[in-house]
Design a protein around this motif. Structure first.
Motif, mmCIF file in Angstrom:
data_model
loop_
_atom_site.group_PDB
_atom_site.id
_atom_site.type_symbol
_atom_site.label_atom_id
_atom_site.label_comp_id
_atom_site.label_asym_id
_atom_site.label_seq_id
_atom_site.Cartn_x
_atom_site.Cartn_y
_atom_site.Cartn_z
ATOM 1 N N GLY A 201 0.808 -1.216 0.000
ATOM 2 C CA GLY A 201 0.000 0.000 0.000
ATOM 3 C C GLY A 201 0.841 1.267 0.000
ATOM 4 N N LYS A 202 0.230 2.336 -0.461
ATOM 5 C CA LYS A 202 0.918 3.627 -0.522
ATOM 6 C C LYS A 202 0.964 4.318 0.834
ATOM 7 C CE LYS A 202 -0.260 4.488 -5.319
ATOM 8 N NZ LYS A 202 -0.991 5.327 -6.251
ATOM 9 N N GLY A 203 0.154 3.843 1.782
ATOM 10 C CA GLY A 203 0.142 4.456 3.105
ATOM 11 C C GLY A 203 -0.466 5.843 3.088
ATOM 12 N N SER A 204 -1.536 6.027 2.320
ATOM 13 C CA SER A 204 -2.122 7.359 2.176
ATOM 14 C C SER A 204 -2.569 7.931 3.519
ATOM 15 C CB SER A 204 -3.275 7.343 1.181
ATOM 16 O OG SER A 204 -4.236 6.388 1.559
ATOM 17 N N ARG A 205 -3.086 7.104 4.412
ATOM 18 C CA ARG A 205 -3.484 7.592 5.735
ATOM 19 C C ARG A 205 -2.266 7.849 6.611
ATOM 20 N NH1 ARG A 205 -7.651 3.042 7.323
ATOM 21 N NH2 ARG A 205 -6.298 1.951 5.876
ATOM 22 N N TYR A 206 -1.187 7.150 6.338
ATOM 23 C CA TYR A 206 0.021 7.284 7.148
ATOM 24 C C TYR A 206 0.917 8.406 6.646
ATOM 25 C CZ TYR A 206 3.065 5.631 10.764
ATOM 26 O OH TYR A 206 3.774 5.546 11.929
ATOM 27 N N GLY A 207 0.815 8.713 5.355
ATOM 28 C CA GLY A 207 1.649 9.760 4.770
ATOM 29 C C GLY A 207 2.838 9.225 3.993
ATOM 30 N N ILE A 208 3.230 7.980 4.271
ATOM 31 C CA ILE A 208 4.284 7.281 3.535
ATOM 32 C C ILE A 208 3.890 5.811 3.505
ATOM 33 C CG2 ILE A 208 6.156 8.863 4.194
ATOM 34 C CD1 ILE A 208 7.038 6.778 6.273
ATOM 35 N N PRO A 209 4.489 5.026 2.621
ATOM 36 C CA PRO A 209 4.193 3.590 2.657
ATOM 37 C C PRO A 209 4.488 3.023 4.051
ATOM 38 C CG PRO A 209 5.368 4.138 0.655
ATOM 39 C CD PRO A 209 5.395 5.366 1.523
ATOM 40 N N LYS A 210 3.561 2.219 4.575
ATOM 41 C CA LYS A 210 3.717 1.697 5.937
ATOM 42 C C LYS A 210 4.958 0.834 6.085
ATOM 43 C CE LYS A 210 -1.161 1.554 6.582
ATOM 44 N NZ LYS A 210 -2.278 0.660 6.828
ATOM 45 N N ALA A 211 5.398 0.195 5.024
ATOM 46 C CA ALA A 211 6.623 -0.605 5.104
ATOM 47 C C ALA A 211 7.811 0.263 5.518
ATOM 48 C CB ALA A 211 6.909 -1.283 3.764
ATOM 49 N N LEU B 39 -1.661 -0.010 12.798
ATOM 50 C CA LEU B 39 -1.020 1.311 12.821
ATOM 51 C C LEU B 39 -1.246 1.943 11.452
ATOM 52 C CD1 LEU B 39 2.259 0.542 14.809
ATOM 53 C CD2 LEU B 39 0.019 1.293 15.650
ATOM 54 N N ASN B 40 -2.416 2.571 11.301
ATOM 55 C CA ASN B 40 -2.806 3.139 10.012
ATOM 56 C C ASN B 40 -2.413 4.601 9.844
ATOM 57 O OD1 ASN B 40 -4.002 0.884 8.771
ATOM 58 N ND2 ASN B 40 -5.786 1.106 10.073
ATOM 59 N N SER B 41 -2.066 5.263 10.945
ATOM 60 C CA SER B 41 -1.661 6.656 10.877
ATOM 61 C C SER B 41 -0.689 6.939 12.008
ATOM 62 C CB SER B 41 -2.886 7.586 10.995
ATOM 63 O OG SER B 41 -3.380 7.557 12.323
ATOM 64 N N PRO B 42 0.092 7.999 11.919
ATOM 65 C CA PRO B 42 1.019 8.319 13.008
ATOM 66 C C PRO B 42 0.311 8.480 14.361
ATOM 67 C CG PRO B 42 1.624 9.552 11.056
ATOM 68 C CD PRO B 42 0.291 8.890 10.759
ATOM 69 N N ALA B 43 -0.941 8.907 14.330
ATOM 70 C CA ALA B 43 -1.700 9.070 15.578
ATOM 71 C C ALA B 43 -1.926 7.725 16.278
ATOM 72 C CB ALA B 43 -3.043 9.741 15.288
#
Length: 179
Positions: A20-30, A173-177
């Motif tokens: 995934g692109k990690g759109s909710r995280y801001g960067i790919p979660k990997a 852990l979908n977002s930094p929050a």
């Protein structure tokens, strides 16, 4: 704990969906970092610590569809199978669960070893989580709209909900929050 070339669970392959692109995280979660380590590195280290050394991380495709990543990972895994290294099951370990402990993975793998034709799913406080172990015999080509969970339900395989004392199995852990 494994040592040297020996592994506890050499008939399992870990598939880490991390495309995934990690759109909710801001960067790919990997690539996301916690305590100075990338999520993918944490998941990989957990799997190795638990006794699985055959690992396929799916990071190189453009998809937000976890099932597509799982299917691709399993296809790649089956290309490595042979009589010397048979595959009995797949540990599906999403990269957004980087804090699951090696002890949890060992408990899941031990349960699967005793029930090799069952799906083994961790449960914490009555909530199902990840990672999940699926037998190699499961048909992932079923047409579904709700991903792996729907395939598991429709597979008619026994599903074992293993009670685990690790809240991280339900902690995406979908977002930094979420840290």
């Amino acid at each position: 704990m494994p040592s040297g070339d020996s592994t506890l669970f050499d008939d399992l392959i870990a598939i880490i969906p991390a495309a995934g692109k990690g759109s909710r995280y801001g960067i790919p979660k990997a690539q996301a970092v916690i305590e100075g380590k990338a999520f993918l590195d944490l998941v990989t280290a957990t799997v190795i610590s638990a006794g699985i050394d055959r690992i396929i991380a799916v990071t190189d495709v453009e998809t937000a569809d976890m099932l597509a990543s799982i299917r691709l990972g399993i296809t790649r895994a089956k290309e490595t199978a042979n009589d010397e290294f048979p595959i009995r099951g797949f540990l599906i370990f999403p990269v957004d669960h980087p804090l699951v402990t090696p002890q949890t993975v060992i408990a899941l793998c031990s349960c699967f070893r005793a029930n090799p034709e069952a799906v083994v799913m961790p449960r914490y406080e009555r909530r199902n989580g990840h990672p999940v172990i699926i037998p190699a015999s499961i048909d992932l080509d079923l047409p579904v709209s709700h991903g792996l969970s729907q395939i598991i339900r429709e597979s008619e395989l026994i599903t074992i909900h293993l009670d685990i004392d690790d809240a991280n199995v339900i902690r995406n852990l979908n977002s930094p929050a979420d840290l």
